[in-house]
Design a protein around this motif. Structure first.
Motif, PDB file in Angstrom:
ATOM      1  N   ASP A  25      34.957  42.213  18.713  1.00  0.00           N
ATOM      2  CA  ASP A  25      34.236  43.470  18.900  1.00  0.00           C
ATOM      3  C   ASP A  25      35.170  44.592  19.324  1.00  0.00           C
ATOM      4  OD1 ASP A  25      31.785  42.535  18.165  1.00  0.00           O
ATOM      5  OD2 ASP A  25      31.148  42.042  20.191  1.00  0.00           O
ATOM      6  N   GLU A  26      36.466  44.299  19.386  1.00  0.00           N
ATOM      7  CA  GLU A  26      37.420  45.316  19.824  1.00  0.00           C
ATOM      8  C   GLU A  26      37.416  46.487  18.847  1.00  0.00           C
ATOM      9  OE1 GLU A  26      41.493  44.462  20.946  1.00  0.00           O
ATOM     10  OE2 GLU A  26      40.840  42.448  21.480  1.00  0.00           O
ATOM     11  N   LYS A  27      37.437  47.662  19.416  1.00  0.00           N
ATOM     12  CA  LYS A  27      37.518  48.866  18.585  1.00  0.00           C
ATOM     13  C   LYS A  27      38.970  49.047  18.146  1.00  0.00           C
ATOM     14  CE  LYS A  27      33.441  51.058  19.521  1.00  0.00           C
ATOM     15  NZ  LYS A  27      32.520  51.482  18.532  1.00  0.00           N
ATOM     16  N   LYS A  28      39.142  49.486  16.928  1.00  0.00           N
ATOM     17  CA  LYS A  28      40.484  49.765  16.434  1.00  0.00           C
ATOM     18  C   LYS A  28      40.961  51.100  16.983  1.00  0.00           C
ATOM     19  CE  LYS A  28      40.486  47.304  12.073  1.00  0.00           C
ATOM     20  NZ  LYS A  28      40.577  47.423  10.619  1.00  0.00           N
ATOM     21  N   SER A  29      42.249  51.153  17.267  1.00  0.00           N
ATOM     22  CA  SER A  29      42.874  52.416  17.670  1.00  0.00           C
ATOM     23  C   SER A  29      43.862  52.835  16.591  1.00  0.00           C
ATOM     24  CB  SER A  29      43.610  52.261  18.999  1.00  0.00           C
ATOM     25  OG  SER A  29      42.692  52.093  20.047  1.00  0.00           O
ATOM     26  N   TYR A  30      44.041  54.122  16.498  1.00  0.00           N
ATOM     27  CA  TYR A  30      44.937  54.670  15.492  1.00  0.00           C
ATOM     28  C   TYR A  30      45.875  55.686  16.116  1.00  0.00           C
ATOM     29  CZ  TYR A  30      41.989  52.582  11.945  1.00  0.00           C
ATOM     30  OH  TYR A  30      41.305  51.684  11.183  1.00  0.00           O
ATOM     31  N   GLN A  31      47.064  55.770  15.535  1.00  0.00           N
ATOM     32  CA  GLN A  31      47.976  56.857  15.840  1.00  0.00           C
ATOM     33  C   GLN A  31      47.879  57.819  14.672  1.00  0.00           C
ATOM     34  OE1 GLN A  31      51.625  54.499  16.341  1.00  0.00           O
ATOM     35  NE2 GLN A  31      51.696  55.286  18.415  1.00  0.00           N
ATOM     36  N   ILE A  32      48.287  59.051  14.921  1.00  0.00           N
ATOM     37  CA  ILE A  32      48.294  60.051  13.853  1.00  0.00           C
ATOM     38  C   ILE A  32      49.729  60.253  13.392  1.00  0.00           C
ATOM     39  CG2 ILE A  32      47.792  62.456  13.247  1.00  0.00           C
ATOM     40  CD1 ILE A  32      45.271  60.710  13.772  1.00  0.00           C
ATOM     41  N   GLN A  33      49.942  60.002  12.113  1.00  0.00           N
ATOM     42  CA  GLN A  33      51.258  60.233  11.526  1.00  0.00           C
ATOM     43  C   GLN A  33      51.233  61.562  10.785  1.00  0.00           C
ATOM     44  OE1 GLN A  33      53.915  57.188   9.543  1.00  0.00           O
ATOM     45  NE2 GLN A  33      53.063  58.230   7.769  1.00  0.00           N
ATOM     46  N   VAL A  34      52.211  62.385  11.091  1.00  0.00           N
ATOM     47  CA  VAL A  34      52.333  63.705  10.487  1.00  0.00           C
ATOM     48  C   VAL A  34      53.458  63.664   9.461  1.00  0.00           C
ATOM     49  CG1 VAL A  34      52.965  66.112  10.958  1.00  0.00           C
ATOM     50  CG2 VAL A  34      51.547  64.840  12.592  1.00  0.00           C
ATOM     51  N   THR A  35      53.188  64.186   8.274  1.00  0.00           N
ATOM     52  CA  THR A  35      54.238  64.378   7.284  1.00  0.00           C
ATOM     53  C   THR A  35      54.508  65.873   7.229  1.00  0.00           C
ATOM     54  OG1 THR A  35      53.481  62.475   6.004  1.00  0.00           O
ATOM     55  CG2 THR A  35      54.966  64.018   4.890  1.00  0.00           C
ATOM     56  N   THR A  36      55.777  66.245   7.429  1.00  0.00           N
ATOM     57  CA  THR A  36      56.140  67.662   7.442  1.00  0.00           C
ATOM     58  C   THR A  36      56.427  68.151   6.024  1.00  0.00           C
ATOM     59  OG1 THR A  36      58.494  67.195   7.774  1.00  0.00           O
ATOM     60  CG2 THR A  36      57.120  67.397   9.758  1.00  0.00           C
ATOM     61  N   LYS A  64      54.069  60.353  25.020  1.00  0.00           N
ATOM     62  CA  LYS A  64      53.569  59.025  24.646  1.00  0.00           C
ATOM     63  C   LYS A  64      52.746  59.140  23.376  1.00  0.00           C
ATOM     64  CE  LYS A  64      53.321  57.464  29.396  1.00  0.00           C
ATOM     65  NZ  LYS A  64      52.460  57.162  30.520  1.00  0.00           N
ATOM     66  N   PRO A  65      52.804  58.102  22.512  1.00  0.00           N
ATOM     67  CA  PRO A  65      51.996  58.156  21.290  1.00  0.00           C
ATOM     68  C   PRO A  65      50.520  58.361  21.624  1.00  0.00           C
ATOM     69  CG  PRO A  65      53.543  56.331  21.187  1.00  0.00           C
ATOM     70  CD  PRO A  65      53.616  56.888  22.590  1.00  0.00           C
ATOM     71  N   ALA A  66      49.906  59.315  20.943  1.00  0.00           N
ATOM     72  CA  ALA A  66      48.477  59.592  21.137  1.00  0.00           C
ATOM     73  C   ALA A  66      47.682  58.543  20.378  1.00  0.00           C
ATOM     74  CB  ALA A  66      48.150  60.987  20.629  1.00  0.00           C
ATOM     75  N   LEU A  67      46.743  57.900  21.063  1.00  0.00           N
ATOM     76  CA  LEU A  67      45.881  56.898  20.434  1.00  0.00           C
ATOM     77  C   LEU A  67      44.462  57.440  20.347  1.00  0.00           C
ATOM     78  CD1 LEU A  67      47.040  53.637  22.249  1.00  0.00           C
ATOM     79  CD2 LEU A  67      47.690  54.439  19.981  1.00  0.00           C
ATOM     80  N   LEU A  68      43.849  57.251  19.182  1.00  0.00           N
ATOM     81  CA  LEU A  68      42.477  57.705  18.974  1.00  0.00           C
ATOM     82  C   LEU A  68      41.634  56.534  18.491  1.00  0.00           C
ATOM     83  CD1 LEU A  68      43.147  61.013  16.996  1.00  0.00           C
ATOM     84  CD2 LEU A  68      42.627  60.789  19.421  1.00  0.00           C
ATOM     85  N   PRO A  69      40.372  56.454  18.926  1.00  0.00           N
ATOM     86  CA  PRO A  69      39.471  55.436  18.363  1.00  0.00           C
ATOM     87  C   PRO A  69      39.186  55.778  16.899  1.00  0.00           C
ATOM     88  CG  PRO A  69      38.265  56.906  19.824  1.00  0.00           C
ATOM     89  CD  PRO A  69      39.709  57.289  19.922  1.00  0.00           C
ATOM     90  N   GLU A  70      38.792  54.775  16.135  1.00  0.00           N
ATOM     91  CA  GLU A  70      38.632  54.942  14.687  1.00  0.00           C
ATOM     92  C   GLU A  70      37.751  56.135  14.305  1.00  0.00           C
ATOM     93  OE1 GLU A  70      37.970  52.197  10.775  1.00  0.00           O
ATOM     94  OE2 GLU A  70      37.093  51.502  12.651  1.00  0.00           O
ATOM     95  N   GLU A 118      47.692  61.725   8.732  1.00  0.00           N
ATOM     96  CA  GLU A 118      46.929  60.536   8.364  1.00  0.00           C
ATOM     97  C   GLU A 118      46.888  59.591   9.545  1.00  0.00           C
ATOM     98  OE1 GLU A 118      49.046  58.569   5.088  1.00  0.00           O
ATOM     99  OE2 GLU A 118      50.807  59.655   5.757  1.00  0.00           O
ATOM    100  N   LYS A 119      45.862  58.755   9.555  1.00  0.00           N
ATOM    101  CA  LYS A 119      45.745  57.780  10.636  1.00  0.00           C
ATOM    102  C   LYS A 119      46.515  56.525  10.278  1.00  0.00           C
ATOM    103  CE  LYS A 119      41.439  55.622   9.214  1.00  0.00           C
ATOM    104  NZ  LYS A 119      40.072  55.300   9.537  1.00  0.00           N
TER     105      LYS A 119
END
Length: 77
Positions: free
Chosen positions: A3-14, A27-33, A73-74
């Motif tokens: 039941d764990e929620k997935k976490s994502y980092q945001i990758q930026v392409t310049t 620190k890497p920003a983590l966001l819930p799905e 993108e996540k």
């Protein structure tokens, strides 16, 4: 099944092709799905730039060099 929620980092392409992970306070920003999906779909490249270290900054507000963002993108953690 977990039941764990997935976490994502945001990758930026310049615009010059670099890939940088978004960081908050070093620190890497983590966001819930569900938030990551919304964040990516509503992200505006015209008002944000990113530093080489991954800190997001408003266009014209940086005290040092920034990179223009082409897309975000996540990335699953």
């Amino acid at each position: 099944m977990s039941d764990e929620k997935k976490s994502y980092q945001i990758q930026v392409t310049t615009t010059d092709g670099q890939r940088v992970l978004w960081k908050k306070q070093g620190k890497p920003a983590l966001l819930p799905e569900e938030l990551a999906d919304t964040w990516v779909s509503k992200f505006r490249t015209d008002i944000w730039e990113i530093t080489a270290e991954g800190e997001m900054v408003g266009v014209g507000r940086a005290t040092g060099p920034t990179l223009k963002i082409a897309k975000v993108e996540k990335v699953p953690v």
